[in-house]
Write an enzyme that holds these catalytic residues in place. Sequence first.
Site, short mmCIF file in Angstrom:
data_model
loop_
_atom_site.label_atom_id
_atom_site.label_comp_id
_atom_site.label_asym_id
_atom_site.label_seq_id
_atom_site.Cartn_x
_atom_site.Cartn_y
_atom_site.Cartn_z
N GLY A 15 0.61 -1.33 -0.13
CA GLY A 15 0.01 0.12 0.04
C GLY A 15 0.80 1.18 -0.14
O GLY A 15 1.87 1.38 -0.42
N SER A 16 0.39 2.35 0.61
CA SER A 16 1.06 3.53 0.81
C SER A 16 2.20 3.52 1.26
O SER A 16 3.18 4.68 1.25
CB SER A 16 -0.10 4.59 1.25
OG SER A 16 -1.09 4.84 0.45
N THR A 17 2.71 2.67 1.99
CA THR A 17 4.00 2.59 2.76
C THR A 17 5.23 2.69 1.56
O THR A 17 6.37 2.75 1.82
CB THR A 17 4.22 1.46 3.66
OG1 THR A 17 4.30 0.26 2.89
CG2 THR A 17 3.41 1.60 4.74
N LEU A 18 4.72 2.60 0.17
CA LEU A 18 5.81 2.42 -0.76
C LEU A 18 5.96 3.59 -1.51
O LEU A 18 6.88 3.97 -2.16
CB LEU A 18 5.26 1.41 -1.82
CG LEU A 18 6.20 0.75 -2.84
CD1 LEU A 18 7.24 -0.05 -1.96
CD2 LEU A 18 5.77 -0.06 -3.94
N ASP B 51 -5.51 7.65 3.05
CA ASP B 51 -5.90 6.92 1.64
C ASP B 51 -6.05 5.52 1.80
O ASP B 51 -5.67 5.00 2.75
CB ASP B 51 -4.76 7.18 0.57
CG ASP B 51 -3.77 5.94 0.56
OD1 ASP B 51 -3.73 5.31 -0.11
OD2 ASP B 51 -2.91 5.90 1.63
#
Length: 579
Positions: free
Chosen positions: A296-299, A577
């Site tokens: 997810g958004s940790t990337l 998000d």
Amino acid sequence: MKVLFNPSRKTASLIPEWRSRLVLGFLLTSLTILISRAVYLQALNKDFLQQQGQSRHERVIKQNMQRGNIKDRNGEILAVSAPVRSIWIEPERVHATPEQIKQLAGLIGVKEAVIRQRIDSGKKFVYLRRQLPPALAEKVTELNIKGVNLKHEFYRYYPARELAAHILGFTDIDGRGQEGVELAWQDMLTGEDGKRRVIKDRIGRIVEDVEQIQSPKPGQDVILSIDSKIQYLAYRELARAVKKQHAKTGSIVALDVRTGEVLAMANYPAFNPNQRSSMNNEVIRNRVLVDTFEPGSTLKPFVVAVAMETGRITPDTLMETSGGKLKIGRAVIHDVRDKGNLTVSQVIQASSNVGAAKIALLLPPKTFWEMLNRSGFGAETGIGFPGEASGRLRAYNTWRPIEQATMSYGHGISASLMQLARAYTLFATDGELKPVTLLKRDMPAVGQKVISRETAQSVRKMLELAVQPEGTGSSARISGYRVAGKTGTAHKRFKDRKGYAKDRYISSFVGFAPASDPRVIIAIMIDEPSGGNYYGGTVAAPVFSRVMEGTLRILNIPFDGPLGNLVISPVRTELEDKG
């Protein structure tokens, strides 16, 4: 003169002289053969008789060597071997009365019928009961049953029980490592068994040591990088979160930024390695290392880093995200709400999918792929753990524009939690990817340079903004310390078909502290929370806050931020998000 009768003379006269000589010769020949045979057996070929005697009374027995201990970084024992005895029989040599069998059954907890069945099995070697306490085994010896023997063995015990089960793994009943550290460092822990020749009496008791054939070599201790206090804290808070969120599973890992050492690693649910009945293939998996998920958004920080490295953006570059939608072909990328136009720093702070996708599309696919590959995605970490997953990073020449865009916020790529935590060493250091280890290190680790010092520090500042009241990770803040980190909330992929489940999520958070001089990285993943919340900022970030705060205090890390009560933003879920 009167002649007397002499029978002997008469008898002698009746026996021919040749016959008497024949008998005498036969007797002398027999005596010579017997003497020769005796000399042959006693002097020339004595090995045969010795072998026969030895086969009845002399035995070569194996000396089981004690397995090495497993300890944490401070010397606390996590796995130890205790001496036990196993009861075994030679069925054809067993002679026991019904009363003796009854007493034996009562001592070892095996039914009389089962004992008789094993005695009548016709085998040469049969166990009656494994791993009994030595005191109880001595009572079995006192029964004086011929053919019943004791074998010295060791029972593997894990004092921490569930707390470190997924790290340590376990051994089988014969002391061979089956999972985890026990399997990975099997040769080091095992050592070498010894052999000695002994003489036993008629009921199998050792009455004399003859010689030591092979000296035993003890197993070596394995000193892990784990800190038991931090491990306890991480497991406790993870278990609380999984239960509170009614989640399927949860995982957590804590790394020392400077050395790459794993300070804690836990999964929940866990198992008790002392109770084999509680084990199954599902529960014994160390999900931190062997399971993968879409991050997810940790990337998002990685796409920002590569775009900055190539000079395409700066932290203040304005990205058009107004409207909260981006159409690519027939697909549409959404933000949770219209966040207006954002700078690159704000894209990370507000976790904008549209902003991250636009940044990704500025890059050649090969350049983006190389950044992810050099950050450790798509390859094992090299930690040496059995069954470690390498994750999935598809070749860049197969990417479509929509896939490159969605990969910027962690869709279409999979990684283990360990890979994700390790990748964040780029931002916690001056751009180095640190090697990780489960063994204690005495020196800082030298990493591989992936991004420049300037880029690493710029992204670090953006990650600090992400945990401020206006960011998605405000619940990760800690009194007295500056924190940097990123939330992630991703839909789960279907296992049996393409696409994503609309109502199943993976919530995650990765961060480090103190942000001014990072010392610890902690990554958390909660699988399928169903307690009403599913955002990484509300499910995973609070776990990070509690574990990181306790860890920094345990390590006695100085404060670098303001002390006082923290005010958590009430609008954090609106900013989070779902990418």
